[in-house]
Design a protein around this motif. Sequence first.
Motif, short mmCIF file in Angstrom:
data_model
loop_
_atom_site.label_atom_id
_atom_site.label_comp_id
_atom_site.label_asym_id
_atom_site.label_seq_id
_atom_site.Cartn_x
_atom_site.Cartn_y
_atom_site.Cartn_z
N UNK A 110 102.30 -35.36 85.57
CA UNK A 110 102.97 -36.00 86.71
C UNK A 110 102.03 -36.96 87.43
N UNK A 111 100.75 -36.56 87.55
CA UNK A 111 99.78 -37.43 88.21
C UNK A 111 99.57 -38.72 87.42
N UNK A 112 99.44 -38.58 86.09
CA UNK A 112 99.24 -39.77 85.26
C UNK A 112 100.47 -40.67 85.29
N UNK A 113 101.66 -40.07 85.20
CA UNK A 113 102.88 -40.87 85.24
C UNK A 113 103.02 -41.59 86.58
N UNK A 173 88.59 -45.49 88.30
CA UNK A 173 89.65 -46.45 88.06
C UNK A 173 90.98 -46.01 88.64
N UNK A 174 91.33 -44.72 88.46
CA UNK A 174 92.61 -44.24 88.97
C UNK A 174 92.63 -44.23 90.51
N UNK A 175 91.49 -43.90 91.13
CA UNK A 175 91.45 -43.90 92.59
C UNK A 175 91.63 -45.32 93.13
N UNK A 225 100.57 -42.10 104.72
CA UNK A 225 100.02 -40.96 105.45
C UNK A 225 100.07 -39.69 104.65
N UNK A 226 100.45 -39.74 103.44
CA UNK A 226 100.50 -38.54 102.60
C UNK A 226 101.43 -38.79 101.46
N UNK A 227 101.79 -37.75 100.71
CA UNK A 227 102.69 -37.89 99.59
C UNK A 227 102.01 -37.59 98.28
N UNK A 228 102.74 -37.88 97.20
CA UNK A 228 102.24 -37.53 95.88
C UNK A 228 101.01 -38.34 95.50
N UNK A 229 100.95 -39.59 95.94
CA UNK A 229 99.83 -40.43 95.55
C UNK A 229 98.50 -39.92 96.05
N UNK A 259 93.47 -36.65 95.59
CA UNK A 259 92.65 -35.52 96.01
C UNK A 259 92.42 -34.55 94.86
N UNK A 260 93.45 -34.26 94.08
CA UNK A 260 93.30 -33.38 92.92
C UNK A 260 92.37 -34.00 91.88
N UNK A 261 92.49 -35.30 91.68
CA UNK A 261 91.63 -35.96 90.69
C UNK A 261 90.17 -35.92 91.13
#
Length: 461
Positions: free
Chosen positions: A238-241, A343-345, A392-396, A401-403
């Motif tokens: 989900x994070x990659x997508x 790169x992803x950040x 201010x937040x959300x999945x992104x 943060x997880x990455x």
Amino acid sequence: MRNGETRLTTPDRSVRVHDDADLRLPRPPGVFRRFWSRHPLFSDLLIAFFALLLSLGSATATRTYTGEGSGLAPGQIVGTIAVGVLILAACGSLLLRRRMPLLPFTIAVALQAVTADPAGHTAGATAGVTLLVATYSLAVYRSTRLCAIAAAIATVLAAAGAALLALVADPTPAYVLGAAGATAVNTGLTVLVAALVGANVGNRRRYLQAVLDRSRQLLVERDQQAELAAAAERERIAREMHDIVSHSLTVIVALAEGANATADHGRAHVAMQAAATTARTALTEMRAMLGVLREGGPSAPLAPAEAVAPTDLVAAAQGAGFPVTLTTAGPPVQQPSVRYAVGRIVQEALTNSMRHAPEATRIQVRVETHDDHVRVTVANDGVTHTSGGAGSGGFGLRGLLERARHVGGTLTSGPDGEGCWLLQAELPLTAEGPAANPVDDHTGPDGDSDENSPTVSEEPA
């Protein structure tokens, strides 16, 4: 749900609990052993019935030692009735020897104490069978230690009962001591044999039960680990997508709007070509990811992906008309997983800036590589009271943060108090950290040689 399996529901997930069918246990040897194991109540009924026959047979030969004579005194009648009641209670309590083994043992000890023969010839013959079965059951269904303590108490009580009956018949010390000693020996041998056999059977039974419990626990832990691994892989997918789709669509939308708004056909043509290139790149990444899932299932690990170069991301954002600048300092990052995370950040930070701060006049990206860590800073001046700047937040941000945590780093984001939204991440470069995890080791070229220079600055187009 498969046969031989139940499911326990917890607040966050359900866990399968396997029964003996899932453990694939071998069949008990022998037809008779399988029959007795399947019908324990029938075997207890047979044991209680034979114990009753043997006890009643020996009780008819028991004498009362209150005096000699052909008739029975009233006290003897009462004693005989009491012994008969105790015999029935002791034999009946054998039906509960598996669930409450202390109950038949206590009644058998009481019966042994009141029927002991002070002459020592047939001491405890009436209660011998019930005491034997009760002692065995205590060792099997409780513990060896408890059985040893109870056996010692039973021997003492039986000897005391024989001594009291001997005092009634003949109060001489030699007679009393002989009766107590003979009863103690007979009772002690009875409970010793039963305790030894019961301890052997009980220890083996408890060992097998411990093995079965451990096997069930391992099965549950295996299912839990599989579910946790699948959940972690789903989060990663989900994070990659999200990174691929969100950034690519944001750039494509910006390019399409710019092409639609301009009257210059040449610039519109260039913008649409850039949009097509961005879409093809995103489609290629999605095909690679979905191809792995089709081949290996939903929990299949993703193949190593190429690290996204910050220079390419900044160039794409500049092509879409956003005022983005990039500054790099220090040597290039060598760890593939850290380089991929950088790169992803940068990608997600630029996406948030383009989506949530469309009126920003400057978006500054800075990548600083130090000896033990790399710092990524993305700032924009598009903070508003309604939008919250770059989100201010959300999945992104949660995915970022997880990455960052996956490679052992930290990430903070929020207004800096001076009208800018600031996102900053620090990722360690030590080989001992989580960055060396081969599962998420994304390898690939940086894609641009300008990033390798000590200091590079690009002005917005």
